[in-house]
Design a protein around this motif. Structure first.
Motif, PDB file in Angstrom:
ATOM      1  N   LYS A   4       0.811  -1.320  -0.036  1.00  0.00           N
ATOM      2  CA  LYS A   4       0.044   0.160   0.029  1.00  0.00           C
ATOM      3  C   LYS A   4       0.854   1.308   0.090  1.00  0.00           C
ATOM      4  O   LYS A   4       2.018   1.410   0.347  1.00  0.00           O
ATOM      5  CB  LYS A   4      -0.817   0.284   1.316  1.00  0.00           C
ATOM      6  N   GLU A   5       0.325   2.359  -0.298  1.00  0.00           N
ATOM      7  CA  GLU A   5       0.962   3.709  -0.258  1.00  0.00           C
ATOM      8  C   GLU A   5       0.133   4.293   0.616  1.00  0.00           C
ATOM      9  O   GLU A   5      -0.928   4.749   0.086  1.00  0.00           O
ATOM     10  CB  GLU A   5       1.402   4.195  -1.631  1.00  0.00           C
ATOM     11  N   LEU A   6       0.683   4.967   1.619  1.00  0.00           N
ATOM     12  CA  LEU A   6       0.069   5.694   2.749  1.00  0.00           C
ATOM     13  C   LEU A   6       0.566   6.999   2.965  1.00  0.00           C
ATOM     14  O   LEU A   6       1.836   7.096   3.043  1.00  0.00           O
ATOM     15  CB  LEU A   6      -0.224   4.781   4.022  1.00  0.00           C
ATOM     16  N   THR A   7      -0.229   7.900   3.344  1.00  0.00           N
ATOM     17  CA  THR A   7       0.541   9.294   3.878  1.00  0.00           C
ATOM     18  C   THR A   7       0.925   9.249   5.107  1.00  0.00           C
ATOM     19  O   THR A   7       0.382   8.352   6.060  1.00  0.00           O
ATOM     20  CB  THR A   7      -0.844  10.305   3.451  1.00  0.00           C
ATOM     21  N   TYR A   8       1.388  10.411   5.639  1.00  0.00           N
ATOM     22  CA  TYR A   8       1.948  10.503   6.816  1.00  0.00           C
ATOM     23  C   TYR A   8       0.710  10.670   7.636  1.00  0.00           C
ATOM     24  O   TYR A   8       0.705  10.256   8.762  1.00  0.00           O
ATOM     25  CB  TYR A   8       2.938  11.907   7.266  1.00  0.00           C
ATOM     26  N   GLN A   9      -0.249  11.318   7.233  1.00  0.00           N
ATOM     27  CA  GLN A   9      -1.544  11.262   7.905  1.00  0.00           C
ATOM     28  C   GLN A   9      -2.203  10.198   8.202  1.00  0.00           C
ATOM     29  O   GLN A   9      -2.896   9.634   9.393  1.00  0.00           O
ATOM     30  CB  GLN A   9      -2.527  12.395   7.217  1.00  0.00           C
ATOM     31  N   ASP A  10      -2.252   9.340   7.172  1.00  0.00           N
ATOM     32  CA  ASP A  10      -2.770   8.033   7.295  1.00  0.00           C
ATOM     33  C   ASP A  10      -2.066   6.997   8.608  1.00  0.00           C
ATOM     34  O   ASP A  10      -2.763   6.498   9.463  1.00  0.00           O
ATOM     35  CB  ASP A  10      -2.624   7.173   6.093  1.00  0.00           C
ATOM     36  N   VAL A  11      -0.886   7.275   8.406  1.00  0.00           N
ATOM     37  CA  VAL A  11       0.062   6.352   9.488  1.00  0.00           C
ATOM     38  C   VAL A  11      -0.286   7.094  10.950  1.00  0.00           C
ATOM     39  O   VAL A  11      -0.268   6.134  11.732  1.00  0.00           O
ATOM     40  CB  VAL A  11       1.422   6.365   9.052  1.00  0.00           C
ATOM     41  N   ALA A  12      -0.495   8.336  11.030  1.00  0.00           N
ATOM     42  CA  ALA A  12      -0.390   8.852  12.290  1.00  0.00           C
ATOM     43  C   ALA A  12      -1.726   8.603  13.042  1.00  0.00           C
ATOM     44  O   ALA A  12      -1.878   8.411  14.130  1.00  0.00           O
ATOM     45  CB  ALA A  12      -0.490  10.453  12.028  1.00  0.00           C
ATOM     46  N   GLU A  13      -2.991   8.031  12.192  1.00  0.00           N
ATOM     47  CA  GLU A  13      -3.983   7.591  12.887  1.00  0.00           C
ATOM     48  C   GLU A  13      -3.763   6.291  13.639  1.00  0.00           C
ATOM     49  O   GLU A  13      -4.680   5.943  14.330  1.00  0.00           O
ATOM     50  CB  GLU A  13      -4.871   7.525  11.905  1.00  0.00           C
ATOM     51  N   HIS A  14      -2.830   5.497  13.372  1.00  0.00           N
ATOM     52  CA  HIS A  14      -2.581   4.253  13.834  1.00  0.00           C
ATOM     53  C   HIS A  14      -1.437   4.216  15.101  1.00  0.00           C
ATOM     54  O   HIS A  14      -0.320   3.973  14.782  1.00  0.00           O
ATOM     55  CB  HIS A  14      -1.858   3.226  12.898  1.00  0.00           C
ATOM     56  N   ASN A  15      -2.001   5.022  16.068  1.00  0.00           N
ATOM     57  CA  ASN A  15      -0.950   5.170  17.182  1.00  0.00           C
ATOM     58  C   ASN A  15      -1.583   4.520  18.452  1.00  0.00           C
ATOM     59  O   ASN A  15      -0.827   4.950  19.593  1.00  0.00           O
ATOM     60  CB  ASN A  15      -0.764   6.414  17.280  1.00  0.00           C
ATOM     61  N   THR A  16      -2.060   3.641  18.419  1.00  0.00           N
ATOM     62  CA  THR A  16      -2.492   2.917  19.757  1.00  0.00           C
ATOM     63  C   THR A  16      -1.943   1.648  19.806  1.00  0.00           C
ATOM     64  O   THR A  16      -1.544   0.932  18.941  1.00  0.00           O
ATOM     65  CB  THR A  16      -4.085   2.872  20.041  1.00  0.00           C
ATOM     66  N   LYS A  17      -2.099   0.898  20.990  1.00  0.00           N
ATOM     67  CA  LYS A  17      -1.570  -0.412  21.214  1.00  0.00           C
ATOM     68  C   LYS A  17      -2.547  -1.683  20.555  1.00  0.00           C
ATOM     69  O   LYS A  17      -1.643  -2.431  20.112  1.00  0.00           O
ATOM     70  CB  LYS A  17      -1.584  -0.754  22.882  1.00  0.00           C
ATOM     71  N   LYS A  18      -3.501  -1.311  20.144  1.00  0.00           N
ATOM     72  CA  LYS A  18      -4.391  -2.007  19.382  1.00  0.00           C
ATOM     73  C   LYS A  18      -4.566  -1.750  17.906  1.00  0.00           C
ATOM     74  O   LYS A  18      -4.912  -2.627  17.120  1.00  0.00           O
ATOM     75  CB  LYS A  18      -5.853  -1.985  19.795  1.00  0.00           C
ATOM     76  N   ASP A  19      -3.459  -0.824  17.340  1.00  0.00           N
ATOM     77  CA  ASP A  19      -3.614  -0.359  16.065  1.00  0.00           C
ATOM     78  C   ASP A  19      -2.308   0.383  16.066  1.00  0.00           C
ATOM     79  O   ASP A  19      -2.334   1.708  16.081  1.00  0.00           O
ATOM     80  CB  ASP A  19      -4.988   0.315  15.458  1.00  0.00           C
ATOM     81  N   LEU A  20      -1.083  -0.083  15.622  1.00  0.00           N
ATOM     82  CA  LEU A  20       0.095   0.583  15.728  1.00  0.00           C
ATOM     83  C   LEU A  20       0.790   0.330  14.498  1.00  0.00           C
ATOM     84  O   LEU A  20       1.362  -0.477  14.087  1.00  0.00           O
ATOM     85  CB  LEU A  20       0.837   0.026  17.060  1.00  0.00           C
ATOM     86  N   PHE A  21       0.988   1.512  13.735  1.00  0.00           N
ATOM     87  CA  PHE A  21       2.000   1.632  12.505  1.00  0.00           C
ATOM     88  C   PHE A  21       3.132   2.292  13.011  1.00  0.00           C
ATOM     89  O   PHE A  21       3.097   3.487  13.753  1.00  0.00           O
ATOM     90  CB  PHE A  21       1.159   2.313  11.534  1.00  0.00           C
ATOM     91  N   VAL A  22       4.324   1.916  12.471  1.00  0.00           N
ATOM     92  CA  VAL A  22       5.706   3.041  12.556  1.00  0.00           C
ATOM     93  C   VAL A  22       6.153   2.797  11.029  1.00  0.00           C
ATOM     94  O   VAL A  22       5.895   2.156  10.219  1.00  0.00           O
ATOM     95  CB  VAL A  22       6.536   2.270  13.432  1.00  0.00           C
ATOM     96  N   VAL A  23       6.746   4.044  10.997  1.00  0.00           N
ATOM     97  CA  VAL A  23       7.781   4.367   9.705  1.00  0.00           C
ATOM     98  C   VAL A  23       9.147   4.079   9.687  1.00  0.00           C
ATOM     99  O   VAL A  23       9.595   4.786  10.654  1.00  0.00           O
ATOM    100  CB  VAL A  23       7.265   5.609   9.031  1.00  0.00           C
ATOM    101  N   ILE A  24       9.673   3.353   9.078  1.00  0.00           N
ATOM    102  CA  ILE A  24      11.361   3.236   9.192  1.00  0.00           C
ATOM    103  C   ILE A  24      11.628   3.032   7.762  1.00  0.00           C
ATOM    104  O   ILE A  24      11.469   2.260   6.841  1.00  0.00           O
ATOM    105  CB  ILE A  24      11.570   1.859   9.913  1.00  0.00           C
ATOM    106  N   HIS A  25      12.598   4.167   7.582  1.00  0.00           N
ATOM    107  CA  HIS A  25      13.100   4.287   6.100  1.00  0.00           C
ATOM    108  C   HIS A  25      12.238   4.318   4.946  1.00  0.00           C
ATOM    109  O   HIS A  25      12.081   3.774   3.896  1.00  0.00           O
ATOM    110  CB  HIS A  25      14.083   3.169   5.689  1.00  0.00           C
ATOM    111  N   ASP A  26      10.971   5.096   5.314  1.00  0.00           N
ATOM    112  CA  ASP A  26       9.901   5.578   4.498  1.00  0.00           C
ATOM    113  C   ASP A  26       9.263   4.095   4.156  1.00  0.00           C
ATOM    114  O   ASP A  26       8.486   4.106   3.253  1.00  0.00           O
ATOM    115  CB  ASP A  26      10.392   6.153   3.132  1.00  0.00           C
TER     116      ASP A  26
END
Length: 135
Positions: A4-26
């Protein structure tokens, strides 16, 4: 999982223990299932959840096994837009940069101690020979 191709805003919504995304080297990773298994504890992941975790990931010096685990969590790539936080400066290699700024001082200190010892030994030998001539 499909790339998938997600924006930084999309990733920022996934910030809880039950839904957690991180970005590493884009690259975006879903760390949700790994939170409880993370050797450094869940707090470490929660602190960088929904953000660019490149610097935090590289500063720790993760093992090859950790990098393999990371690949299993891959979701997609980050699509950067104007106004997104700038990516952290990336090193050209995965090896950490050696801190050699203080290494020269340590070597110089040993050299000074060694030369001082030689001078002390030479002075001792000289004084012994002078006392031997007087006797």
């Amino acid at each position: 999982m499909a790339d998938k191709e997600l924006t930084y805003q999309d990733v920022a919504e996934h910030n809880t223990k039950k839904d957690l995304f991180v970005v590493i080297h884009d690259k975006i990773y879903d760390a949700t299932k790994f939170v409880d298994e993370h050797p450094g504890g869940e707090e470490v992941l929660l602190d960088v959840g929904g953000q660019d975790a490149t610097e935090a990931f590289e500063d720790v010096g993760h093992s090859d096994e950790a990098r393999e685990t990371l690949e299993q969590l891959y979701v997609g790539t980050l699509k950067r837009k104007p106004g997104d936080p700038a990516p952290k400066a990336q090193q050209s290699s995965l090896a950490p940069v050696a801190n050699t700024s203080s290494a020269g001082m340590g070597t110089a200190l040993y050299a000074v101690v060694f030369v001082g010892g030689l001078l002390a030994f030479g002075a001792y030998q000289y004084l012994q020979t002078q006392q031997g001539k007087e006797a």
